[in-house]
Design a protein around this motif. Sequence first.
Motif, short mmCIF file in Angstrom:
data_model
loop_
_atom_site.label_atom_id
_atom_site.label_comp_id
_atom_site.label_asym_id
_atom_site.label_seq_id
_atom_site.Cartn_x
_atom_site.Cartn_y
_atom_site.Cartn_z
N THR A 193 12.76 -11.22 5.64
CA THR A 193 12.34 -12.43 4.92
C THR A 193 11.36 -12.08 3.81
O THR A 193 11.43 -12.65 2.71
CB THR A 193 11.69 -13.42 5.90
N GLU A 216 13.58 -21.26 8.83
CA GLU A 216 12.70 -20.51 7.94
C GLU A 216 13.41 -20.45 6.60
O GLU A 216 14.59 -20.09 6.53
CB GLU A 216 12.49 -19.10 8.49
N ILE A 220 7.33 -18.90 1.32
CA ILE A 220 8.08 -18.96 2.57
C ILE A 220 7.63 -20.19 3.36
O ILE A 220 6.43 -20.37 3.61
CB ILE A 220 7.83 -17.69 3.42
N TRP A 221 8.61 -21.02 3.72
CA TRP A 221 8.30 -22.15 4.62
C TRP A 221 8.70 -21.74 6.03
O TRP A 221 9.87 -21.51 6.31
CB TRP A 221 9.06 -23.41 4.20
N ASP A 222 7.71 -21.64 6.90
CA ASP A 222 7.97 -21.31 8.29
C ASP A 222 8.10 -22.59 9.09
O ASP A 222 7.12 -23.17 9.55
CB ASP A 222 6.83 -20.45 8.85
#
Length: 470
Positions: A48, A168, A176-178
């Motif tokens: 990622t 994710e 990054i959107w977790d």
Amino acid sequence: MNATLDQLCAIVGAGHVLTAPDDQRAYVVDWMKKYHGRALAVVRPGSTAEVAAVLRCCNEAGVAVIPQGGNTGMAGGATPDDSGRQVILSLTRMNKIRDLDPVGNTITVDAGCILAAVQMAANDAGRFFPLSLGAEGSCTIGGNLATNAGGVAVLRYGNARELALGLEVVLADGRIWDGLQALRKDNTGYDLRDLFIGSEGTLGVITAAVLKLHAAPVAQATAMMALPDRDAALALFTRLRGRVGDRLTAFEFMTRNCVDLVLKQVAGASLPFAAVPPAIVLAELSDTDAGTDLPALLEDLLAAAIEAGEATDAVIAQSGEQAKALWRIREGISEAQVRAGKTIKHDIALPIGQLAAFMDECERVVEAACPGLNFLVFGHLGDGNLHYNLQRAPHMDDEAFYALTGSLNALVHDLVHRYRGSISAEHGVGQLRRDELPRYKSGVALQMMLDLKRLFDPGNILNPGKLLQS
């Protein structure tokens, strides 16, 4: 562009930045061989963090990125244009199963995991992941979610959207959107997850997902029914669903023309009836209770259906091999179409109660406009999804037939719209239906979609030219 390529090589390693045409060949042509493009590079990140760095680099350079999983899409949604200036972001190296929780019934996987590998991991843990597609040996979870894939078990378990709990996602600018939460309940505002599912890589790149698992079915029954007409299919569906509820896992519909084509084109396919009926339904029941006698229950229901005139004959599989033989008829339709020649395809969804009326009216409309076409209609009738395909008339050559694509699409899709249906049920919009979308989406809906696109991807680097007109 050389500076951008150098940066990409520094991020993922030179061996994972493919620039030679021979190395790119499998990535620049879609599954259906309809769309052909060229790429600046195929970039294969392994994490990622690498995806985020690649997107940050491309966003700063103004280079478009085409996210790609198994490249099995049906609408050209993962194919670059022919400029040679776009980067294909292949996620197939990101194929780890990160976690499996048999108590919470969840599995967390990288987006590049092959669907069949997820099914197998669930099975090894005594659980069941129900998404099932013809391309499950090569399609990836990221692609399944990006297109909100369907398949034969939607009737009981839902589309890919219903099978995902958390995501994710890497945004266009590299953030990054977790959202990898394994929660059934989270009432803290907008459901960001569902924005990305079905967005075809135009809002962000899905890099991982938490998926729902289910108890593994241990009892099954499969039957094929011969029907007197198309109307009977809906009556039969109502009877079965009303009696067995969500134990009805699949309810697949086929017209006589489809079955005739399979018997002619697919080796080893055979029909368990003396003659091909006007329509056929393939139904499957499943249960997690091994003590449930599903064949007996199905036998009683089909006997009642025959007595009521909803079916003229029925066969219940007596073994796994017999069940596979029945499914071979349904699964052989796509193979038979390829062997018989190209068709003009429509992946449509309609209100279930209107399916028979739509088929009758659409056949009249198309036949009046273009006599002699072969109607190949099949699909997941239980969830309203039809594959409404048209094969050229015997007197036509391919060129004359393909020249009718636009007008035939309009005839079919205008009628779908009038029945308040959808012109894309499970294959996505991609390039294939992009230019038709404004004809059938309301202005308000399109504007909201465009507003979201500009918010998430102001530089329009994520899969430009797909889903929405640029």
